[in-house]
Design an enzyme around this catalytic site. Structure first.
Site, PDB file in Angstrom:
ATOM      1  N   ILE A 265      18.910   7.323  50.041  1.00 36.84           N
ATOM      2  CA  ILE A 265      18.750   6.062  50.752  1.00 36.84           C
ATOM      3  C   ILE A 265      18.521   4.935  49.754  1.00 36.84           C
ATOM      4  O   ILE A 265      17.885   5.137  48.716  1.00 36.84           O
ATOM      5  CB  ILE A 265      17.611   6.146  51.803  1.00 36.84           C
ATOM      6  CG1 ILE A 265      17.637   4.942  52.751  1.00 36.84           C
ATOM      7  CG2 ILE A 265      16.254   6.335  51.139  1.00 36.84           C
ATOM      8  CD1 ILE A 265      16.792   5.142  54.002  1.00 36.84           C
ATOM      9  N   CYS A 266      19.090   3.766  50.055  1.00 42.60           N
ATOM     10  CA  CYS A 266      18.882   2.564  49.238  1.00 42.60           C
ATOM     11  C   CYS A 266      18.661   1.398  50.199  1.00 42.60           C
ATOM     12  O   CYS A 266      18.174   1.600  51.308  1.00 42.60           O
ATOM     13  CB  CYS A 266      20.067   2.330  48.298  1.00 42.60           C
ATOM     14  SG  CYS A 266      21.618   1.953  49.138  1.00 42.60           S
ATOM     15  N   ARG A 267      18.998   0.198  49.810  1.00 40.51           N
ATOM     16  CA  ARG A 267      18.806  -0.951  50.702  1.00 40.51           C
ATOM     17  C   ARG A 267      19.874  -1.002  51.791  1.00 40.51           C
ATOM     18  O   ARG A 267      19.580  -1.197  52.954  1.00 40.51           O
ATOM     19  CB  ARG A 267      18.794  -2.263  49.916  1.00 40.51           C
ATOM     20  CG  ARG A 267      18.487  -3.485  50.788  1.00 40.51           C
ATOM     21  CD  ARG A 267      18.470  -4.770  50.003  1.00 40.51           C
ATOM     22  NE  ARG A 267      19.679  -4.996  49.236  1.00 40.51           N
ATOM     23  CZ  ARG A 267      20.819  -5.480  49.737  1.00 40.51           C
ATOM     24  NH1 ARG A 267      20.912  -5.782  51.006  1.00 40.51           N
ATOM     25  NH2 ARG A 267      21.865  -5.642  48.958  1.00 40.51           N
TER      26      ARG A 267
END
Length: 134
Positions: free
Chosen positions: A85-87
């Protein structure tokens, strides 16, 4: 072969989708449930300041740049299905592809922490306070 027992679910591994060894995908709600039940572990691949501002509870942290440089997964992720997961889902997509090439069962959380927060899922800081996505 599915990454998880849900062979026909929305996050099933479909080799023909992006070629052999391509990672699967999970929505934030699916990722939250998989992490909550211990089926998989969340791996936040954002930079340290982004992670400190707000991340999913229980998420491990390893920036994409470290993964790309060959840094091993955090101990809690070793041998487990990883939910990258990232932004926004861009960096985590690259991380999931990188991990899949290493033989790690990896899923990209589509929409990233932005979609996670919009879904009303919890965002916390390292000290347990209310976090926000930057």
């Amino acid at each position: 072969m599915p990454l998880l027992p849900h062979a026909h679910g929305p996050y099933a591994h479909r080799p023909d989708a992006h070629g052999p060894g391509a990672p699967g995908r999970a929505t934030p709600a699916e990722a939250h449930e998989l992490a909550r039940t211990g089926t998989a572990v969340l791996l936040d691949v954002r930079e340290a300041a982004e992670f400190a501002a707000g991340h999913a509870p229980g998420a491990l942290h390893q920036p994409l740049i470290g993964l790309a440089a060959g840094v091993p997964l955090p101990t809690g992720a070793a041998g487990r299905t990883v939910l990258a997961i990232c932004r926004s889902g861009n960096r985590s997509g690259r991380a999931a592809e990188l991990l899949a090439r290493r033989g790690v069962e990896a899923l990209n959380v589509v929409g990233g922490m932005g979609a996670w927060a919009l879904a009303g899922l919890p965002v916390t800081t390292p000290d347990g306070g209310a976090g926000h996505v930057i």
